[in-house]
Motif scaffolding. Structure first.
Motif, short mmCIF file in Angstrom:
data_model
loop_
_atom_site.label_atom_id
_atom_site.label_comp_id
_atom_site.label_asym_id
_atom_site.label_seq_id
_atom_site.Cartn_x
_atom_site.Cartn_y
_atom_site.Cartn_z
N LEU A 274 9.84 21.40 10.78
CA LEU A 274 8.43 21.77 10.73
C LEU A 274 8.20 23.15 10.12
CD1 LEU A 274 7.21 20.48 14.21
CD2 LEU A 274 6.77 19.48 11.97
N PHE A 275 9.20 24.03 10.20
CA PHE A 275 9.07 25.37 9.67
C PHE A 275 9.85 25.57 8.37
CE2 PHE A 275 7.56 25.95 13.91
CZ PHE A 275 6.60 26.94 13.80
N SER A 276 10.29 24.50 7.76
CA SER A 276 11.01 24.64 6.49
C SER A 276 10.01 24.94 5.38
CB SER A 276 11.78 23.35 6.18
OG SER A 276 10.90 22.27 6.02
N PRO A 277 10.42 25.74 4.40
CA PRO A 277 9.49 26.09 3.32
C PRO A 277 9.16 24.87 2.46
CG PRO A 277 11.67 27.03 2.93
CD PRO A 277 11.71 26.39 4.27
N LEU A 278 7.94 24.87 1.93
CA LEU A 278 7.49 23.76 1.10
C LEU A 278 7.80 23.96 -0.38
CD1 LEU A 278 4.01 23.09 2.73
CD2 LEU A 278 6.05 21.68 2.89
N GLY A 279 8.38 25.08 -0.73
CA GLY A 279 8.70 25.32 -2.12
C GLY A 279 7.81 26.37 -2.76
N GLY A 280 7.13 27.13 -1.99
CA GLY A 280 6.28 28.19 -2.53
C GLY A 280 4.83 27.77 -2.62
N LYS A 281 4.05 28.61 -3.29
CA LYS A 281 2.62 28.35 -3.42
C LYS A 281 2.38 27.21 -4.39
CE LYS A 281 1.18 33.00 -2.28
NZ LYS A 281 0.39 34.15 -2.67
N ALA A 282 1.36 26.43 -4.10
CA ALA A 282 1.02 25.30 -4.95
C ALA A 282 -0.48 25.11 -4.98
CB ALA A 282 1.69 24.03 -4.43
N THR A 283 -0.96 24.49 -6.05
CA THR A 283 -2.36 24.11 -6.14
C THR A 283 -2.45 22.59 -6.16
OG1 THR A 283 -2.35 24.13 -8.55
CG2 THR A 283 -2.97 26.17 -7.46
N LEU A 284 -3.60 22.06 -5.79
CA LEU A 284 -3.76 20.61 -5.75
C LEU A 284 -3.88 20.03 -7.15
CD1 LEU A 284 -4.03 18.15 -3.98
CD2 LEU A 284 -6.48 18.57 -3.85
N ALA A 285 -4.62 20.69 -8.02
CA ALA A 285 -4.83 20.18 -9.38
C ALA A 285 -4.63 21.30 -10.39
CB ALA A 285 -6.23 19.59 -9.49
N GLU A 286 -4.66 20.96 -11.65
CA GLU A 286 -4.42 21.90 -12.74
C GLU A 286 -5.53 22.94 -12.81
OE1 GLU A 286 -2.62 23.96 -15.28
OE2 GLU A 286 -1.67 22.07 -14.74
N THR A 287 -5.17 24.22 -12.64
CA THR A 287 -6.15 25.30 -12.67
C THR A 287 -5.99 26.21 -13.88
OG1 THR A 287 -4.72 26.74 -11.37
CG2 THR A 287 -6.31 25.37 -10.16
N GLY A 288 -4.93 26.04 -14.62
CA GLY A 288 -4.67 26.90 -15.76
C GLY A 288 -3.78 28.08 -15.40
N VAL A 289 -3.45 28.26 -14.14
CA VAL A 289 -2.56 29.34 -13.70
C VAL A 289 -1.15 28.77 -13.65
CG1 VAL A 289 -2.03 30.99 -11.88
CG2 VAL A 289 -4.41 30.39 -12.36
N GLU A 290 -0.30 29.25 -14.52
CA GLU A 290 1.04 28.69 -14.67
C GLU A 290 2.00 29.05 -13.53
OE1 GLU A 290 2.21 26.72 -17.21
OE2 GLU A 290 0.17 26.57 -17.97
N LYS A 291 1.72 30.10 -12.76
CA LYS A 291 2.71 30.55 -11.78
C LYS A 291 2.75 29.69 -10.52
CE LYS A 291 -0.07 34.13 -9.54
NZ LYS A 291 -0.12 35.52 -9.18
N TYR A 292 1.80 28.76 -10.34
CA TYR A 292 1.79 27.90 -9.16
C TYR A 292 2.16 26.47 -9.53
CZ TYR A 292 -0.85 31.74 -7.10
OH TYR A 292 -1.25 32.96 -6.66
N THR A 293 2.89 25.83 -8.64
CA THR A 293 3.21 24.42 -8.81
C THR A 293 1.94 23.61 -8.62
OG1 THR A 293 5.39 24.82 -7.87
CG2 THR A 293 4.64 22.54 -7.92
#
Length: 117
Positions: free
Chosen positions: A61-80
């Motif tokens: 339950l406390f394992s990392p999800l892989g960093g910050k992410a967005t739901l859909a394409e926002t144009g910001v490349e640094k997020y999954t």
């Protein structure tokens, strides 16, 4: 896994009660019994989580999800992006249309019936 699971539990509580934490506290202060139960339920849930936190801390339950992410394409490349082929505006607009359709399909209630008149 814990963040989506906790968010789903919190969202279900909001949907069932009809309160978010802020409005729940205000409604409880105004003397609404359902809001008082909502606030007490939240405090009770936080208390039980505090008691079992040590046990849960080492689970998946406390394992990392892989960093910050967005739901859909926002144009910001640094997020999954979870749905990379759909622009964020299109996805948000689609969700908004779904909510509007659901609200339109709900049965109409008269204010008098809600007030017990």
């Amino acid at each position: 896994i814990g963040v989506p699971l906790g968010g789903a539990i919190l969202g279900a509580g909001w949907a069932i009660s009809g309160f978010c934490p802020g409005t729940g506290v205000v409604a409880a202060g105004a003397g609404r019994k359902d809001a008082l139960l909502f606030v007490l339920g939240g405090l009770l849930g936080a208390f039980f989580f505090m008691l079992i936190y040590g046990i849960l801390e080492s689970t998946v339950l406390f394992s990392p999800l892989g960093g910050k992410a967005t739901l859909a394409e926002t144009g910001v490349e640094k997020y999954t992006t979870l749905v990379p082929t759909v622009p964020a505006l299109v996805l948000a607009g689609g969700i908004a249309v779904l909510f509007i359709v659901f609200a339109w399909a709900l049965p109409e209630r008269r204010i008098e019936s809600l007030n017990g008149e």
